[in-house]
Design a protein around this motif. Structure first.
Motif, mmCIF file in Angstrom:
data_model
loop_
_atom_site.group_PDB
_atom_site.id
_atom_site.type_symbol
_atom_site.label_atom_id
_atom_site.label_comp_id
_atom_site.label_asym_id
_atom_site.label_seq_id
_atom_site.Cartn_x
_atom_site.Cartn_y
_atom_site.Cartn_z
ATOM 1 N N SER A 52 0.828 -1.281 0.079
ATOM 2 C CA SER A 52 0.030 0.097 -0.098
ATOM 3 C C SER A 52 0.849 1.103 0.140
ATOM 4 C CB SER A 52 -0.984 0.202 1.133
ATOM 5 O OG SER A 52 -0.084 -0.051 2.393
ATOM 6 N N LYS A 99 0.351 2.590 -8.975
ATOM 7 C CA LYS A 99 -1.068 3.178 -9.165
ATOM 8 C C LYS A 99 -1.297 4.113 -8.334
ATOM 9 C CE LYS A 99 -5.777 2.851 -9.966
ATOM 10 N NZ LYS A 99 -6.122 3.356 -11.253
ATOM 11 N N THR A 101 -3.351 6.057 -5.700
ATOM 12 C CA THR A 101 -4.488 5.646 -4.725
ATOM 13 C C THR A 101 -5.023 6.857 -4.121
ATOM 14 O OG1 THR A 101 -3.246 5.030 -2.960
ATOM 15 C CG2 THR A 101 -3.883 3.364 -4.433
ATOM 16 N N LEU A 109 -2.612 -3.836 -4.071
ATOM 17 C CA LEU A 109 -3.339 -4.267 -5.465
ATOM 18 C C LEU A 109 -2.523 -5.266 -6.155
ATOM 19 C CD1 LEU A 109 -3.729 -0.599 -6.711
ATOM 20 C CD2 LEU A 109 -5.814 -1.976 -5.941
ATOM 21 N N SER A 110 -3.487 -6.272 -6.331
ATOM 22 C CA SER A 110 -2.473 -7.557 -6.691
ATOM 23 C C SER A 110 -2.982 -7.842 -8.386
ATOM 24 C CB SER A 110 -3.167 -8.870 -5.925
ATOM 25 O OG SER A 110 -4.641 -9.172 -6.170
ATOM 26 N N SER A 111 -3.800 -7.191 -8.818
ATOM 27 C CA SER A 111 -4.245 -7.388 -10.238
ATOM 28 C C SER A 111 -3.398 -6.518 -11.244
ATOM 29 C CB SER A 111 -5.594 -7.120 -10.636
ATOM 30 O OG SER A 111 -5.820 -7.256 -11.948
ATOM 31 N N ARG A 113 -4.014 -5.420 -13.928
ATOM 32 C CA ARG A 113 -5.071 -4.658 -14.421
ATOM 33 C C ARG A 113 -5.308 -3.028 -13.822
ATOM 34 N NH1 ARG A 113 -9.547 -8.587 -16.138
ATOM 35 N NH2 ARG A 113 -8.975 -9.330 -14.292
ATOM 36 N N SER A 114 -4.897 -3.383 -12.644
ATOM 37 C CA SER A 114 -5.097 -2.252 -11.773
ATOM 38 C C SER A 114 -4.010 -1.151 -11.986
ATOM 39 C CB SER A 114 -5.171 -2.580 -10.041
ATOM 40 O OG SER A 114 -6.143 -3.605 -10.030
ATOM 41 N N TYR A 115 -2.872 -1.614 -12.320
ATOM 42 C CA TYR A 115 -1.748 -0.172 -12.456
ATOM 43 C C TYR A 115 -1.701 0.381 -13.566
ATOM 44 C CZ TYR A 115 -0.025 -2.869 -8.192
ATOM 45 O OH TYR A 115 -0.077 -3.387 -6.921
ATOM 46 N N ASP A 116 -1.288 1.679 -13.656
ATOM 47 C CA ASP A 116 -1.124 2.252 -14.632
ATOM 48 C C ASP A 116 0.180 2.607 -15.241
ATOM 49 O OD1 ASP A 116 -3.483 4.420 -12.689
ATOM 50 O OD2 ASP A 116 -3.861 3.212 -14.444
#
Length: 128
Positions: A52, A99, A101, A109-111, A113-116
């Motif tokens: 986090s 990412k 937040t 975040l473990s996916s 797809r969540s990261y930019d």
């Protein structure tokens, strides 16, 4: 725009250790949740570890739990992946990701797809 640069990869024998730093620039590092992913030849990118934005929450893939540790130093704009008891199956390109937040951001975040934002990766090879 956040720029991420991984380093620290290389060749190591099974049972050895490596620490991968990922240096961030271009954003307020403490506002970003961070993650590490890896991709082995012929395989899909997979989650390794995440932290986090305040460092209070961490998560790990089952395959690395107890062997890898993710940590961050917000003063140095750097997230680390400390790897020990390395196995040949840990051989992969390792990528860090960020990412932005909002709010307290006490979650990881473990996916993928969540990261930019993504780094270019660093190669880790574990010999048997």
């Amino acid at each position: 725009q956040v720029r991420l640069v991984e380093s620290g990869g290389g060749l190591v024998q099974a049972g050895g250790s490596l620490t991968l730093p990922c240096a961030a620039s271009g954003g307020t590092f403490s506002s970003y949740a961070m993650g590490w992913f890896r991709q082995a030849p012929g395989k899909e990118r997979e989650f390794v570890a995440a932290i986090s934005k305040n460092g209070g929450s961490t998560g790990y893939a089952d395959s690395v739990k107890g062997r890898f540790t993710i940590a961050r130093d917000n003063a140095k704009n750097t997230v680390y992946l400390k790897m020990s008891s390395l196995k040949p199956e840990d051989t992969a390109d390792y990528y860090c990701a960020a990412k932005y937040t909002y709010g307290s951001g006490t979650y990881y975040l473990s996916s993928a797809r969540s990261y930019d934002y993504w780094g270019q990766g660093t190669q880790v090879t574990v010999s048997s």
